[in-house]
Design a protein around this motif. Structure first.
Motif: not given
Length: 429
Positions: A60, A173, A228, A230, A279
């Motif tokens: 990612t 991120t 996750h 991102q 992603q």
């Protein structure tokens, strides 16, 4: 009070020693070599040998520094003290340089900037300490390391100190304009995950960090575990995240704006959909894997998909055929959620993509990496035999789309991971 001459000299020497005691800038001899895939004939460039507990950044996040030469990666034991640290390997020369030093470096979520030659990471100062966001200026660090003239300080900047109750979850991120970082958090401490069981669920959320001022604010709170995290690499203020269960979530993918508005699911899931490894594919699309590793899942379409964030339309990039696995083969897997029985069928596991819409990649349960031409959905086997231990290959394309970075347990027999670069050119030509 004036110190005696010998005392003053000793004090200066001690200060100089302390100032240069850090392993930042420490250099490792190249481990770079070339091998040829015995099945496909594709040449592979080995950048790290598998001697150390190296790995690559998660797919990612970016892998290459802004200079286009250095690949940033974490290692669990290259540091003399055995603490996890960040490193850079020169893709051309193979030289390896240590970038961080000391305990508490969050190597699980290293953020390589796209607009500047900088690295961002989280550091936690002890169990009772506060988490800090750190900025590393790679250009002078790498230049001074090459010259053998490291300064005692000046390569790092503390961007922000997170709240005392901050429990990071899902990583962090950088926004597309690199003015803000977004970090996931747990609202309370989760119980330890038990072997073979899903990730324990606790409420969580997202925080935003202003990279100029260090100001921290809450973007959104969620009733589930954050994972996750991102940001859209092209559209500022758009963050993709997931419900992290360690397996199949009822609705995995979500997206929200930086001001907390517009929170909604991405690819609304049916009862048999097992979504994972999402992603960004470009400014308006997300690539992900619809798992087909069990026979019941193969009764519907599975494989690598691309979903539009603007109108929810879906592009299907295909799936590889069912395989009957032996238990000895299943023992090579690392994911506790994958059933080791006769319902296992393999299939794609992780994916990568180029932002120009040309190429996608997927690894499978055998440790093979496949290249997918999105113009015609043609699937080509690129490289084989990369043992999915102690982690998966996690293919990631270079910024120009000509190479794929993987991590492989091949050379160590599944003991450690080595970084390898696979060219796209032999297939593209």
């Amino acid at each position: 009070m004036r110190l005696p001459l010998f005392t003053a000299v000793a004090a200066v020497a001690l200060a100089a020693t302390a100032a240069h005691a850090s392993d930042v800038g420490r250099r490792f001899p190249p481990e770079k070599t070339s091998i040829v895939d015995r099945t496909t004939g594709v040449p592979l460039t080995v950048l790290t040998s598998g001697r150390y507990k190296d790995g690559k950044n998660y797919p990612t996040h970016p892998q290459w520094a802004h200079d286009g030469i250095h690949i940033i990666f974490p290692s669990g034991d290259r540091d003399k003290d055995g603490t996890p640290e960040a490193f850079a390997v020169n893709e051309i020369t193979g030289d390896i340089v240590q970038l961080t030093d000391g305990p508490g470096v969050g190597t699980g979520s290293l953020n390589v900037a796209r607009r500047s030659n900088k690295l961002y990471y989280m550091r936690r100062n002890g169990e009772a300490g506060r988490t800090q966001l750190i900025e590393v200026d790679l250009t002078p660090l790498l230049a001074d390391s090459a010259a053998g003239k490291m300064r005692g300080q000046g390569y790092e900047r503390i961007v922000a100190t997170l709240p005392e109750d901050h429990i990071e979850a899902g990583g962090f991120t950088l926004d597309a304009d690199e003015k803000t970082a977004y970090v996931g958090f747990d609202a309370r401490r989760a119980p330890p995950r038990q072997p073979g069981q899903p990730v324990p669920q606790v409420p969580g959320g997202l925080r935003a960090i202003d990279l100029a001022t260090g100001a921290v604010r809450t973007v959104i709170e969620t009733p589930f575990r954050m994972g996750h995290v991102q940001a859209n690499p092209f559209v500022p203020g758009e963050i993709l995240y997931c419900n992290e269960t360690g397996g199949d979530a009822p609705q995995r993918m979500w997206i929200v704006k930086a001001d907390g508005t517009g929170n909604r699911p991405v690819f609304k899931e049916g009862p048999t959909d097992w979504v994972t490894h999402e992603q960004f594919a470009d400014a308006d699309h997300v690539i992900f894997n619809l798992m087909g590793h069990k026979r019941d899942l193969r009764k519907a379409a599975t494989g690598i998909l691309v979903v539009s964030l603007r109108d929810d339309t879906v592009e299907h990039l295909g799936q590889i055929p069912i395989k009957d696995f032996k238990r000895t083969e299943l023992a090579n897997f690392t994911d506790p959620n994958i059933p080791q029985d006769d319902t296992s069928t393999g299939g794609y596991w992780h994916n990568g993509v180029t932002y120009d819409g040309r190429w996608a990649a997927g690894d499978d349960f055998d440790g093979n990496v496949w290249l997918i031409d999105r113009k015609n959905n043609k699937r080509t086997l690129l490289t084989t035999g990369h043992r999915m231990r102690p982690n998966h290959t996690h293919p990631s394309f270079s910024p120009d789309g000509t190479r794929i970075l993987i991590q492989s347990g091949m050379l160590s027999g599944g003991k450690n991971l080595g970084l390898m670069v696979v060219p796209v050119a032999p297939v593209a030509d």
